[in-house]
Design a protein around this motif. Structure first.
Motif, PDB file in Angstrom:
ATOM      1  N   SER A   1       0.842  -1.188   0.000  1.00 50.07           N
ATOM      2  CA  SER A   1       0.000   0.000   0.000  1.00 50.07           C
ATOM      3  C   SER A   1       0.877   1.237   0.000  1.00 50.07           C
ATOM      4  CB  SER A   1      -0.902   0.001   1.245  1.00 50.07           C
ATOM      5  OG  SER A   1      -1.573   1.220   1.367  1.00 50.07           O
ATOM      6  N   LYS A   2       0.287   2.358  -0.399  1.00 50.23           N
ATOM      7  CA  LYS A   2       1.009   3.625  -0.333  1.00 50.23           C
ATOM      8  C   LYS A   2       0.980   4.205   1.083  1.00 50.23           C
ATOM      9  CE  LYS A   2      -3.024   6.193  -2.033  1.00 50.23           C
ATOM     10  NZ  LYS A   2      -3.683   6.204  -0.785  1.00 50.23           N
ATOM     11  N   ASP A   3       0.192   3.571   1.972  1.00 48.14           N
ATOM     12  CA  ASP A   3       0.073   4.041   3.356  1.00 48.14           C
ATOM     13  C   ASP A   3       1.196   3.542   4.259  1.00 48.14           C
ATOM     14  OD1 ASP A   3      -2.235   5.205   2.521  1.00 48.14           O
ATOM     15  OD2 ASP A   3      -3.583   3.993   3.740  1.00 48.14           O
ATOM     16  N   TYR A   4       1.858   2.454   3.879  1.00 53.02           N
ATOM     17  CA  TYR A   4       2.888   1.872   4.725  1.00 53.02           C
ATOM     18  C   TYR A   4       3.880   1.091   3.870  1.00 53.02           C
ATOM     19  CZ  TYR A   4      -0.089  -2.192   4.052  1.00 53.02           C
ATOM     20  OH  TYR A   4      -0.835  -3.184   3.484  1.00 53.02           O
ATOM     21  N   GLU A   5       5.030   0.847   4.462  1.00 50.59           N
ATOM     22  CA  GLU A   5       6.048   0.010   3.843  1.00 50.59           C
ATOM     23  C   GLU A   5       6.204  -1.241   4.705  1.00 50.59           C
ATOM     24  OE1 GLU A   5      10.845   0.185   2.907  1.00 50.59           O
ATOM     25  OE2 GLU A   5       9.758   2.039   3.320  1.00 50.59           O
TER      26      GLU A   5
END
Length: 163
Positions: free
Chosen positions: A64-68
């Motif tokens: 996701s672009k919210d977390y790595e």
């Protein structure tokens, strides 16, 4: 009864397959973050709220672009999950936004080996010790150090005076 009016009783047993759809709940059990932008551990809880036991349960955390994702793998095998039971899994992530949404997918089989996949978007509120007011104060440590240094200085002064 037969032609001679003799009565007989016969009993037969039949079996029915009783099955229900699986009912799962996925929640964030706990988070462990020192800072909102630093890596931390998220613990997810998978609860089997249904009446059927589940087999071969696997939890996957999607990108996701919210977390790595920093865990060594994005997939964790849970195994069997009995009715009214739960399991937890941990993932190490680095949040890229203040409240990331986790893309979680559960794969499992019911008792009759029917495959199921369920996808969840789980919102995570990252709470640090600072948010809870548990900031670590260095004042007690400084007081202890000053007392130790004061004791050493007093001890040296006292023994030099007596020599």
């Amino acid at each position: 009864q037969d032609e001679r009016n003799k009565k007989y009783a016969d009993t037969a047993k039949i079996s029915l397959v009783v099955n229900a759809l699986p009912e799962l709940a996925l929640t964030v059990d706990s988070t462990k973050f020192e800072d909102k932008k630093k890596p931390g551990t998220i613990t997810l809880k998978i609860v089997n709220k249904g009446v059927v036991n589940l087999k071969y349960v696997t939890v996957s955390l999607g990108q996701s672009k919210d977390y790595e994702l920093l865990s060594s793998t994005n997939e964790t095998y849970v195994g069997n999950l009995d009715s009214d039971d739960f399991e937890t899994v941990n993932f190490l992530i680095k949040p890229l936004v203040e409240q990331p949404k986790l893309n979680v997918e559960l794969e499992f089989k019911d008792p009759y080996n029917v495959d199921f996949k369920q996808k969840y978007a789980v919102a995570v509120k990252i709470i640090t010790d600072e948010d809870l007011g548990k900031t670590s104060s260095k004042i007690p440590l400084l007081i202890i150090l000053l007392l130790i240094i004061g004791g050493i200085v007093y001890w040296k002064y006292y023994y030099k005076k007596n020599d």
